[in-house]
Design an enzyme around this catalytic site. Structure first.
Site, PDB file in Angstrom:
ATOM      1  N   ASP A  33       0.823  -1.212   0.000  1.00 20.99           N
ATOM      2  CA  ASP A  33       0.000   0.000   0.000  1.00 20.99           C
ATOM      3  C   ASP A  33       0.857   1.263   0.000  1.00 20.99           C
ATOM      4  OD1 ASP A  33      -2.349   1.430   0.015  1.00 20.99           O
ATOM      5  OD2 ASP A  33      -2.620   1.324   2.191  1.00 20.99           O
ATOM      6  N   ASN A  81      -9.817  -2.414  -7.008  1.00 22.27           N
ATOM      7  CA  ASN A  81      -8.919  -1.656  -7.875  1.00 22.27           C
ATOM      8  C   ASN A  81      -9.334  -1.731  -9.342  1.00 22.27           C
ATOM      9  OD1 ASN A  81      -5.933  -2.664  -6.026  1.00 22.27           O
ATOM     10  ND2 ASN A  81      -7.326  -0.952  -5.669  1.00 22.27           N
TER      11      ASN A  81
END
Length: 253
Positions: A33, A81
């Site tokens: 991340d 995503n």
């Protein structure tokens, strides 16, 4: 090499020297991340952030190899995503494809895809399948590349697979309800046959799983690191292992 790099290098060697390899987690899950935030803070583009994050993967696998880690699961692209704008998603998928090819070409790792292939473009599907086939005989670290992965989706897919298997056998719903247990579902997960993760690392300072390995991480230890993934250093990795080794795992007891 500047002074800061020299100090960090010395500190990393000190931490590594005190690390008990018998206490190292065998399976590490990593939530990669912070690529976009790293790029923004560095004055770069989103694509440059994703590429820097991809470049960090081979480096980290080298650290895992040095410390006797056996399985690494890398969350590279979530099902959420896939809803990103096309102008970001297309180059990101290209970076992921190149990274998976590089992992396969390295010759040390066994690559295994975890996720829903049907959600991915055909080219990405082909790259993932080819990498698995090409590395099937390798004896190194098993690298799970989580692409098009979501924890809830995995459980739904496992249940669907279980139902279809028993439908083929002619098992009635009543009979299945009598015998179904945790192990039955585990046998249909993307990671079936693998040990559950001992340690889950998330970079960028976020302190949540966001759906990562929801089933498998029931007894995992978590380590949340403040640095963005592209800036993740060996000393950060070693600190995570040291922190893990200092904990007393009770498995709910």
């Amino acid at each position: 090499m500047n002074l800061r790099d020299l100090v960090y290098g010395l500190y990393a060697r000190r931490v590594e020297g005190r690390l008990d390899h018998a206490q190292v987690p065998k399976h590490i899950g990593v939530i990669l991340d912070g690529n976009r935030r790293w790029a923004k803070a560095s004055g770069g583009t989103t694509e440059q952030g994703h590429q820097a994050g991809a470049d960090k993967i081979l480096e980290m696998l080298g650290w895992c190899d040095e410390t006797d880690v056996e399985v690494v699961t890398l969350w590279m692209l979530s099902t959420d995503n896939l809803d990103r704008p096309e102008q970001e998603l297309r180059p990101l998928l290209g970076i992921i494809e190149n990274t998976v090819r590089n992992l396969a070409a390295d010759g040390r790792w066994r690559v295994h895809h975890v996720g829903t292939l049907d959600l991915l473009p055909g080219r990405t599907q082909s790259v993932l399948k080819e990498a698995e086939q090409a590395t099937d005989g390798n004896s190194g670290i098993l690298v799970n590349v989580a692409v098009g992965y979501g924890g809830r989706q995995e459980i739904a897919d496992a249940v669907r697979s279980l139902l279809l298997e028993h439908a083929d056998k002619g098992t009635s719903f009543e009979e299945l309800a009598e015998i179904i247990d945790v192990e039955h579902i585990s046998e249909h997960l993307y990671t079936r046959g693998q040990p559950d993760p001992d340690l889950v690392i998330r970079t960028s300072g976020e302190q949540r799983l966001s759906g990562f390995m929801l089933w498998q991480s029931a007894h995992s230890e978590y380590y949340f690191c403040e640095v963005f993934w592209p800036a993740f250093r060996k000393v950060d990795f070693l600190r995570a292992l040291r922190d893990y080794a200092a904990r007393h795992r009770r498995y709910g007891s």
